[in-house]
Design an enzyme around this catalytic site. Structure first.
Site, mmCIF file in Angstrom:
data_model
loop_
_atom_site.group_PDB
_atom_site.id
_atom_site.type_symbol
_atom_site.label_atom_id
_atom_site.label_comp_id
_atom_site.label_asym_id
_atom_site.label_seq_id
_atom_site.Cartn_x
_atom_site.Cartn_y
_atom_site.Cartn_z
ATOM 1 N N LYS A 24 39.042 57.580 33.505
ATOM 2 C CA LYS A 24 38.378 57.870 32.234
ATOM 3 C C LYS A 24 38.919 59.150 31.613
ATOM 4 O O LYS A 24 39.261 59.200 30.435
ATOM 5 C CB LYS A 24 36.869 57.971 32.457
ATOM 6 C CG LYS A 24 36.052 58.071 31.173
ATOM 7 C CD LYS A 24 34.556 58.080 31.477
ATOM 8 C CE LYS A 24 34.120 56.781 32.088
ATOM 9 N NZ LYS A 24 32.662 56.751 32.345
ATOM 10 N N ARG A 94 29.697 62.280 32.555
ATOM 11 C CA ARG A 94 30.047 60.933 33.006
ATOM 12 C C ARG A 94 31.013 60.983 34.190
ATOM 13 O O ARG A 94 31.900 61.824 34.237
ATOM 14 C CB ARG A 94 30.712 60.126 31.875
ATOM 15 C CG ARG A 94 29.872 59.959 30.620
ATOM 16 C CD ARG A 94 30.745 59.385 29.507
ATOM 17 N NE ARG A 94 30.054 59.326 28.238
ATOM 18 C CZ ARG A 94 29.497 58.218 27.732
ATOM 19 N NH1 ARG A 94 29.569 57.091 28.398
ATOM 20 N NH2 ARG A 94 28.887 58.240 26.563
ATOM 21 N N GLY A 103 29.677 50.787 36.604
ATOM 22 C CA GLY A 103 28.294 50.680 37.049
ATOM 23 C C GLY A 103 28.026 51.230 38.430
ATOM 24 O O GLY A 103 26.884 51.239 38.887
ATOM 25 N N MET A 105 28.703 54.416 39.593
ATOM 26 C CA MET A 105 28.278 55.814 39.644
ATOM 27 C C MET A 105 27.447 56.146 38.409
ATOM 28 O O MET A 105 27.059 55.264 37.666
ATOM 29 C CB MET A 105 29.510 56.709 39.801
ATOM 30 C CG MET A 105 30.174 56.553 41.164
ATOM 31 S SD MET A 105 31.676 57.510 41.307
ATOM 32 C CE MET A 105 32.766 56.654 40.187
ATOM 33 N N ARG A 338 39.761 51.741 28.787
ATOM 34 C CA ARG A 338 40.323 51.438 30.114
ATOM 35 C C ARG A 338 40.824 49.996 30.090
ATOM 36 O O ARG A 338 40.420 49.213 29.222
ATOM 37 C CB ARG A 338 39.264 51.612 31.203
ATOM 38 C CG ARG A 338 38.067 50.689 31.059
ATOM 39 C CD ARG A 338 36.954 51.056 32.022
ATOM 40 N NE ARG A 338 35.745 50.269 31.768
ATOM 41 C CZ ARG A 338 34.552 50.572 32.238
ATOM 42 N NH1 ARG A 338 34.382 51.647 32.985
ATOM 43 N NH2 ARG A 338 33.503 49.818 31.975
ATOM 44 N N HIS A 456 35.214 33.088 64.061
ATOM 45 C CA HIS A 456 35.631 31.673 64.071
ATOM 46 C C HIS A 456 35.209 30.963 62.791
ATOM 47 O O HIS A 456 35.999 30.266 62.152
ATOM 48 C CB HIS A 456 35.025 30.960 65.290
ATOM 49 C CG HIS A 456 35.308 29.492 65.317
ATOM 50 N ND1 HIS A 456 34.448 28.562 64.771
ATOM 51 C CD2 HIS A 456 36.368 28.799 65.780
ATOM 52 C CE1 HIS A 456 34.956 27.351 64.916
ATOM 53 N NE2 HIS A 456 36.121 27.471 65.537
ATOM 54 N N SER A 765 56.147 35.684 65.435
ATOM 55 C CA SER A 765 55.062 35.550 64.462
ATOM 56 C C SER A 765 53.944 36.475 64.935
ATOM 57 O O SER A 765 53.432 36.314 66.048
ATOM 58 C CB SER A 765 54.569 34.106 64.390
ATOM 59 O OG SER A 765 53.526 33.998 63.445
ATOM 60 N N CYS A 832 51.012 35.509 61.025
ATOM 61 C CA CYS A 832 50.152 34.336 60.851
ATOM 62 C C CYS A 832 48.676 34.651 61.090
ATOM 63 O O CYS A 832 47.855 33.752 61.138
ATOM 64 C CB CYS A 832 50.592 33.197 61.769
ATOM 65 S SG CYS A 832 50.489 33.586 63.527
ATOM 66 N N TYR A 852 58.366 36.219 56.158
ATOM 67 C CA TYR A 852 57.312 35.406 55.545
ATOM 68 C C TYR A 852 55.945 35.857 56.029
ATOM 69 O O TYR A 852 55.807 36.554 57.038
ATOM 70 C CB TYR A 852 57.510 33.918 55.860
ATOM 71 C CG TYR A 852 57.265 33.544 57.313
ATOM 72 C CD1 TYR A 852 55.997 33.220 57.769
ATOM 73 C CD2 TYR A 852 58.318 33.534 58.224
ATOM 74 C CE1 TYR A 852 55.762 32.881 59.093
ATOM 75 C CE2 TYR A 852 58.108 33.198 59.558
ATOM 76 C CZ TYR A 852 56.829 32.875 59.985
ATOM 77 O OH TYR A 852 56.604 32.550 61.299
#
Length: 876
Positions: A24, A94, A103, A105, A338, A456, A765, A832, A852
């Site tokens: 801000k 502010r 919203g 603070m 913003r 799980h 992996s 993975c 990957y």
């Protein structure tokens, strides 16, 4: 921090100083430089916030001195004086963190008013209604924000007055009404604090600044930071700004504007305003605001200036802007701007449109969309109108996005039975186990009392694309009487509940949902992401259904196929259990021969769906006891089914029980003890590839992954079984077939000795779920019960099971990468674990040179975008 600059006048900053001035403050400074009409003031920096906490939650003398100096400068530029009884300067206080936290603070308006300055405002404006309206607002804000007095006490007070007077809206209150309200508000203050409302403006100011700094550590800010991976130590800035008043009369007003529609992304200014109001009136919905188009009729000069500034700010920032504005006696001011929050669909449309309008490049567009937003697009969501009318009855951890309603099912068997009857059910369990897989499949959603974000239930639900909420600890389950109890209210098995997997909210009734629809902008945007990224994205998929979803959402292969998830179907579990209770090798091999065609068929179908894409299949990983029942009735039924005595089966189950299965007889250790299991699975993998290659031109190259390696000799032992079995089949079939054998790095010792392991492995992996557990010494299913205490005490700022702990686990991964490449430069490297779908973890994987990431099929678009953003930020 001695002699450090901790306070900046607005004209001393710019947009690049967000870390210091907060978003801000930096944007107000930038607007000042652009010549936008901005009420002037100064920013107390984020470093001053750190100083406040370092000083035991007190403002240091250095900060106080610099604030006083800046206040004097503001008095000079405004021609007003703080606390003056002639021409008083009123200010707003502010918050403003580096990253927008709307919203979260606190804000205080009209600061500087007291019994004397309010009369000065009456004299200056000749408008006592305006002056006392400001005063009553200030008392309420100061009391609730600074002194923590319940805001509802003040709201009830004004409601009582309006009711007594027969008023419908606040603007009907007269000056005398408001003057009386001030007296009552001050009485509420004194009753709760034991002191009169403070008259000293300087006291008000420093207490307000302290309150904003304190709000950086309030509960809602803590939750927001954790959810968005915002570090606690970055702090918030505080912006002190001269007040301009939208509540001075019908020529004044206030509003909120977006340069484009934040819901749809349409290129049209979206703004609402209220005349004779202050900012909180618009946000709180006290009165119904007007569309900005009516301002053109009311005051065309102001309207035209407003449109010009909105367009100027969007073009300058190259993004949709969210702005607050005030009109005081016909003069327009912009209080802040913003980059605006927007829906997922709007984010995609705005990014694509800005490129097509020539405002930004594709690379810049890629950074405009939060990867996590894509999750929302791929799952059904609740109807927003219905949701607004429905009460939240409980809240857990939002483990898997989406929304679902259904009746409560307490077990897998019940879920399956009711699903066959055409009922929508939600499986509610204390916690789930692999044996619940069919119940999870039959359910619309999964809700558990225990467990964390990588429990799980959470992991499997994400892989299925099912919504899931876990760790909902205030639910009491009564299986016998068939109800759950939440805060004293009972919900029975024929009652509907609804689950929002994106928020963790649980609702006590059915709510209508709608399926996701992917717009053309999604395809365009994701094509850009794929052009840009260098990190490949695979999916964790165990079934044909998972594989099809993975391909649909752009996966370049399967990085993890968990073979154990194929065993729990009713027609298969009997053979698996027969294998487990076998007393000798002959009995075990007989059972494995029954399982072989089932696994081979699964792999054939997966290969066919994935076509030429890579498929990595992990050999059996979990301990064998997970495939066996635990309840007496279930053990008795299984014993009868298998034609053995209850005592014999019960003894086998007890012998398989382990104190800590996570670190027990599982993974490659099963293959060392029972090599025939690894042999059967290798046969299924290789035979399936040969069958598919004969039928098609795909040229499948299987990747066989050996789990839980901690010692190179383990890998070598199991690899020899795999290679011997594979070569025998290839020779028998007289075909040419390439295949790769690699391992999961999920034990710290494996990471430390990765140079040795890489001599035997063709790929690594990283199984970061187990690697995180073993590095921290946490059980991921139990950690949720105490990690909340770590967050509240600032020991940890994020869940290490959701985002890679780069300082610990990350160092092990990086070490393994460097060691592995040192002895095997051609080794393929991937991840993975659940972290494969987390944007910040993906950025880390990109930075250390992985090839990957692999994640849930429904998180593939998220990973594709995160990988592209990592490439834009850190090209490789």
């Amino acid at each position: 921090m001695k002699n450090k600059k901790l306070v900046y006048i607005f004209n001393e900053g710019n947009a690049s100083m967000k870390d210091l001035l907060g978003g801000k403050g930096a944007n107000i400074a930038e607007m000042t430089k652009l010549g936008i009409p901005v009420p002037q003031g100064f920013t107390v920096t984020t470093e001053a916030c750190s100083d406040y906490y370092n000083c035991g939650k007190k403002l240091s003398n250095q900060v106080i001195e610099q604030i006083n100096n800046a206040l004097e400068e503001l008095e000079k530029s405004s021609g007003k004086k703080f606390g003056s009884t002639l021409k008083p300067l009123l200010i707003s206080v502010r918050s403003g963190a580096r990253v927008s936290m709307p919203g979260m603070m606190d804000t205080i308006l009209n600061l500087g008013l007291n019994d004397e300055t309010v009369e000065a405002m009456c004299n200056l404006t000749k408008n006592s209604r305006f002056a006392y309206d400001c005063y009553r607002r200030f008392i309420q804000m100061f009391a609730s924000v600074v002194m923590d007095i319940d805001d509802s006490l003040f709201e009830q007070c004004i409601s009582n007055l309006k009711e007594a007077k027969g008023y419908k809206v606040d603007t009907e209150l007269t000056g005398e009404d408001l003057k009386g309200l001030v007296v009552n508000y001050k009485k509420i203050y004194k009753d709760h604090i034991g002191e009169e409302f403070p008259n000293d403006p300087k006291f008000q100011l420093f207490e307000a600044i302290s309150a904003v700094f304190r709000s950086w550590d309030n509960n809602r800010a803590d939750v927001y930071r954790k959810m968005n991976n915002i570090p606690w130590d970055c702090g918030t800035a505080v912006n002190i700004q001269e007040m301009v008043f939208g509540n001075k009369g019908e020529e004044s007003g206030t509003g909120v504007a977006f340069s484009r529609n934040p819901a749809t992304g349409e290129k049209k200014i979206f703004a609402e305003y209220l005349m004779n109001a202050q900012g909180e009136d618009v946000v709180a919905g006290i009165r119904t605001p007007e569309d900005i188009s009516t301002l053109e009729i009311r005051n065309k000069v102001v309207y035209d200036e407003f449109v010009a500034i909105v367009n100027k700010l969007e073009f300058h920032y190259k993004d949709m802007q969210d702005m607050e504005f005030t009109i005081e006696d016909g003069k327009l001011f912009f209080l802040q701007t913003r980059n605006g929050k927007r829906t997922a669909n709007a984010a995609l449309k705005i990014a694509v449109d800005l490129v097509e309008e020539g405002i930004i490049t594709k690379e810049e567009a890629i950074l405009k969309v939060d990867p996590k937003q894509l999750d929302v697009l791929l799952h059904p969501n609740f109807d927003s109108d219905e949701l607004a009318k429905t009460k939240v009855i409980a809240k857990g951890l939002p483990a898997s996005p989406g929304a679902a309603s259904g009746k409560i099912a307490f077990s897998t068997e019940e879920a399956k039975r009711r699903h066959k009857l055409g009922e929508n059910v939600i499986l509610v369990r204390l916690e789930t186990s692999p044996e619940d897989i069919e119940g999870m499949i039959a359910s619309e959603c999964i809700l558990t009392v225990r467990g964390g974000m990588t429990s799980h239930a959470a992991v499997v639900a994400r892989s299925m694309g099912k919504c899931c909420v876990v760790g909902c600890s205030n639910i009491i389950i009564n299986d016998k009487e068939r109800y759950i109890e939440i805060n004293g209210t009972k919900y029975f098995d024929n009652d509907f509940i609804s689950i929002d997997g994106s928020t963790g909210n649980v609702y006590g009734s059915a709510i209508k949902t709608g399926e996701c629809k992917l717009e053309k902008d999604f395809e365009t945007f994701m094509a850009w992401a794929d052009e840009i990224r260098s990190l490949k994205v695979r999916a964790n998929a165990d079934t044909v259904k998972d594989s099809k979803v993975a391909v649909k959402y752009g996966a370049e292969g399967i990085g993890l196929c968990r073979t154990e998830h194929m065993f729990f179907a009713a027609e298969r579990i009997a053979a698996v259990r027969e294998m487990i209770v076998a007393k000798n090798l002959v009995q075990r091999e007989r059972a494995l021969e029954k399982i072989l065609p089932m696994q081979r068929k699964d792999f054939i179908h997966i290969y066919e769906v994935m076509e030429r894409k890579s498929v990595t299949i992990r050999l059996l990983d979990p301990p064998l006891h997970e495939f066996l029942p635990t309840e007496k009735e279930d053990i008795q039924a299984l014993a009868e089914e298998m034609s053995i005595t209850y005592e014999e089966l019960d003894s086998t189950i007890k012998n398989l029980h382990e104190v800590n299965p996570m670190m027990g007889h599982r993974g490659c250790r099963l293959a060392v003890s029972y090599p025939e299991i690894a042999e059967m699975q290798t046969r299924a993998i290789i035979e399936a590839a040969i069958i598919v290659n004969k039928k098609t031109s795909y040229n499948i190259i299987p990747e066989i992954m050996i789990p839980l390696i901690g010692e190179v000799k383990e890998l070598k032992y199991v690899k020899n079984i795999v290679v011997k079995t594979a070569e025998k089949i290839i020779a028998k079939e007289a075909v040419s077939l390439k295949y790769h054998v690699g391992t999961m790095i999920e034990i710290p010792r494996a990471a430390i000795t990765a140079d040795e392991i890489a001599e035997e492995a063709e790929f690594f992996s990283f199984g970061t779920n187990d690697l995180t557990q073993m590095t921290f010494g946490f059980s991921r299913d139990d950690a949720g019960t105490f990690l909340k205490d770590y967050y509240s005490n600032k020991i940890y700022e994020f869940d290490p099971f959701q985002t890679i702990d780069q300082n610990g686990v990350g160092k092990l991964i990086k070490m393994a990468v460097n060691l592995g490449k040192g002895t095997n430069p051609n080794i393929k490297l991937g991840i993975c674990g659940e972290h494969g779908g987390d944007p910040s973890s993906i950025e880390f994987c990109h930075s250390i040179g992985l090839d990957y990431v692999s994640c849930s099929p429904y998180r593939v678009p998220t990973a594709r975008l995160a990988a592209a953003q990592a490439q834009v930020k850190n090209p490789r």
